[in-house]
Design a protein around this motif. Structure first.
Motif, PDB file in Angstrom:
ATOM      1  N   CYS A 122       0.835  -1.218   0.000  1.00 48.47           N
ATOM      2  CA  CYS A 122       0.000   0.000   0.000  1.00 48.47           C
ATOM      3  C   CYS A 122       0.860   1.255   0.000  1.00 48.47           C
ATOM      4  CB  CYS A 122      -0.948  -0.010   1.201  1.00 48.47           C
ATOM      5  SG  CYS A 122      -0.169  -0.398   2.787  1.00 48.47           S
ATOM      6  N   THR A 142      -2.492  -3.817  -8.739  1.00 46.70           N
ATOM      7  CA  THR A 142      -2.079  -3.825  -7.339  1.00 46.70           C
ATOM      8  C   THR A 142      -2.319  -5.196  -6.719  1.00 46.70           C
ATOM      9  OG1 THR A 142      -4.243  -3.090  -6.526  1.00 46.70           O
ATOM     10  CG2 THR A 142      -2.642  -1.379  -7.087  1.00 46.70           C
ATOM     11  N   ASN A 145      -3.533  -4.412  -1.765  1.00 50.32           N
ATOM     12  CA  ASN A 145      -4.012  -3.057  -1.532  1.00 50.32           C
ATOM     13  C   ASN A 145      -5.536  -3.084  -1.436  1.00 50.32           C
ATOM     14  OD1 ASN A 145      -4.269  -0.170  -1.512  1.00 50.32           O
ATOM     15  ND2 ASN A 145      -2.344  -0.030  -2.630  1.00 50.32           N
ATOM     16  N   GLN A 146      -6.126  -1.923  -1.329  1.00 49.15           N
ATOM     17  CA  GLN A 146      -7.576  -1.810  -1.296  1.00 49.15           C
ATOM     18  C   GLN A 146      -8.152  -2.094  -2.682  1.00 49.15           C
ATOM     19  OE1 GLN A 146      -9.776  -1.564   0.986  1.00 49.15           O
ATOM     20  NE2 GLN A 146     -11.563  -1.110  -0.248  1.00 49.15           N
ATOM     21  N   CYS A 152      -6.745  -4.285  -9.882  1.00 51.82           N
ATOM     22  CA  CYS A 152      -6.377  -4.694  -8.530  1.00 51.82           C
ATOM     23  C   CYS A 152      -6.712  -6.158  -8.269  1.00 51.82           C
ATOM     24  CB  CYS A 152      -7.102  -3.821  -7.493  1.00 51.82           C
ATOM     25  SG  CYS A 152      -8.884  -4.097  -7.521  1.00 51.82           S
ATOM     26  N   GLY A 154      -7.178  -7.592  -4.505  1.00 52.62           N
ATOM     27  CA  GLY A 154      -7.054  -7.171  -3.119  1.00 52.62           C
ATOM     28  C   GLY A 154      -8.225  -7.619  -2.278  1.00 52.62           C
ATOM     29  N   ASN A 157     -10.905  -3.976   2.838  1.00 51.03           N
ATOM     30  CA  ASN A 157     -10.310  -3.760   4.152  1.00 51.03           C
ATOM     31  C   ASN A 157     -11.302  -3.241   5.188  1.00 51.03           C
ATOM     32  OD1 ASN A 157      -7.157  -4.107   4.019  1.00 51.03           O
ATOM     33  ND2 ASN A 157      -7.780  -3.206   2.075  1.00 51.03           N
ATOM     34  N   SER A 184      -2.920   5.755   3.932  1.00 52.65           N
ATOM     35  CA  SER A 184      -2.898   5.061   2.644  1.00 52.65           C
ATOM     36  C   SER A 184      -4.313   4.586   2.380  1.00 52.65           C
ATOM     37  CB  SER A 184      -1.945   3.856   2.668  1.00 52.65           C
ATOM     38  OG  SER A 184      -2.417   2.858   3.560  1.00 52.65           O
ATOM     39  N   GLN A 185      -4.566   4.051   1.185  1.00 50.02           N
ATOM     40  CA  GLN A 185      -5.880   3.493   0.903  1.00 50.02           C
ATOM     41  C   GLN A 185      -6.233   2.402   1.909  1.00 50.02           C
ATOM     42  OE1 GLN A 185      -5.417   2.275  -3.267  1.00 50.02           O
ATOM     43  NE2 GLN A 185      -6.934   3.796  -3.839  1.00 50.02           N
ATOM     44  N   VAL A 186      -5.269   1.528   2.193  1.00 50.49           N
ATOM     45  CA  VAL A 186      -5.510   0.416   3.112  1.00 50.49           C
ATOM     46  C   VAL A 186      -5.754   0.933   4.522  1.00 50.49           C
ATOM     47  CG1 VAL A 186      -4.431  -1.568   4.239  1.00 50.49           C
ATOM     48  CG2 VAL A 186      -4.286  -1.301   1.763  1.00 50.49           C
TER      49      VAL A 186
END
Length: 328
Positions: A122, A142, A145-146, A152, A154, A157, A184-186
């Motif tokens: 992240c 990604t 990550n979110q 992505c 992921g 979260n 962060s996004q997460v």
């Protein structure tokens, strides 16, 4: 030694000799064997991959964005798990991996010789990576990550953290502290999930996802009086990673708190932590290696088949350990 000399030794044209070194090319087995035998006698190792790259427009390299502090990245079990998944996906291919520090500037990203990128973890620099690679038409996916709509593999979260928070709420906990990841996004999603159940939770932001950072954040909570060795403070801590949770537990126990009798602690990730075997964490287990593998496969599918960038949500599991108990 050149391919021209190999072709002459094998008694075939240059174009036929070239076909012998390509997979799935239209050449008879007998002719291929004759060319390869001549190459073996002459010590010819095959066409220079740099020339093949110029002809195909591909480098045969997948970039992996990691923390700029590589030593720290390789101490993070989440990053290690993602890398393991990526290398598993590429094991039967000729594709290589190039690590890209997440602080690499725009010029460095523009010049990086990669066909696609998996962004591991992240990083706060993710959007810049996507922007630069987007201008190059280089796909980015990604992992860890979110979940979003830009490519992505992921987890959700916030929803996962809600599971943890509801578990604590069901045990009677009402006064909660959160040891958060850096923004962060997460991290933002995990805070949102915890605050959905505990809107009045006190939040302290850790400097990193490490045991030491969890220890320091807990010392901050003790100095604020949010956690108190004599009772009266928060009865549970939601730590946003297992490494942070391990630091929280060590600092709380050093201050005289018993886990879980005096303080319940939850983590997130479901990883094995070297040297931390005094407790079995209550945590969310995410399938980290699978995320890395599926992200690398998605990059290859985009490059080879023109597949769209994926939006893959990997399920998680609530794991009940011995670090949570009824509120006292």
């Amino acid at each position: 030694m050149t391919l021209v000399q190999v072709a002459a030794a094998a008694g075939v044209s240059l174009s036929t000799a070239s076909l012998a070194f390509g997979e799935g090319k239209p050449i008879s087995p007998g002719t291929r064997a004759k060319v390869l035998a001549a190459a073996g006698r002459l010590g010819y190792q095959g066409p220079d991959p740099r020339g093949r790259s110029l002809r195909s427009g591909r480098t045969g390299i997948i970039g992996v964005q990691v923390d700029a502090h590589v030593a720290r990245a390789f101490r993070d079990p989440v990053v290690i798990g993602i890398l393991e998944g990526i290398t598993d996906a590429l094991a039967d291919t000729t594709t290589a991996v190039l690590l890209l520090p997440d602080t690499l500037d725009d010029a460095g990203l523009h010049a990086a010789p990669v066909d696609g990128v998996v962004a591991a973890g992240c990083s706060p620099h993710l959007q810049r990576l996507r922007d630069v690679m987007g201008r190059r038409s280089v796909p980015v996916v990604t992992a860890g990550n979110q979940v979003d709509d830009q490519g992505c593999v992921g987890i959700e979260n916030a929803a996962a953290t809600v599971q943890l928070a509801r578990h604590l709420h069901g045990l009677g906990h009402r006064r909660i502290a959160i040891v958060a990841l850096p923004p962060s996004q997460v991290g933002d999603a995990r805070v949102a999930g915890a605050c959905e159940v505990f809107p009045d939770a006190e939040i302290v932001c850790a400097t990193d996802s490490t045991i030491d950072a969890g220890w320091a954040a807990t010392r901050d909570l003790l100095e604020r009086g949010t956690l108190r060795a004599d009772g009266g403070g928060a009865t549970a801590v939601i730590a946003q990673s297992d490494l942070l949770a391990a630091g929280v537990i060590r600092a709380a126990e050093a201050a005289g708190l018993h886990v879980p009798r005096d303080l319940s602690v939850t983590g997130f990730d479901g990883i094995a932590i070297d040297g931390f075997d005094s407790h079995r964490l209550t945590t969310i287990r995410q399938h980290i290696t699978e995320q890395g593998r599926r992200a690398a496969e998605a990059v290859l599918a985009t490059l080879d088949e023109g597949a769209p960038l994926p939006r893959i949500t990997v399920p998680v599991e609530l794991v009940l350990g011995d670090t949570t108990g009824p509120a006292t």
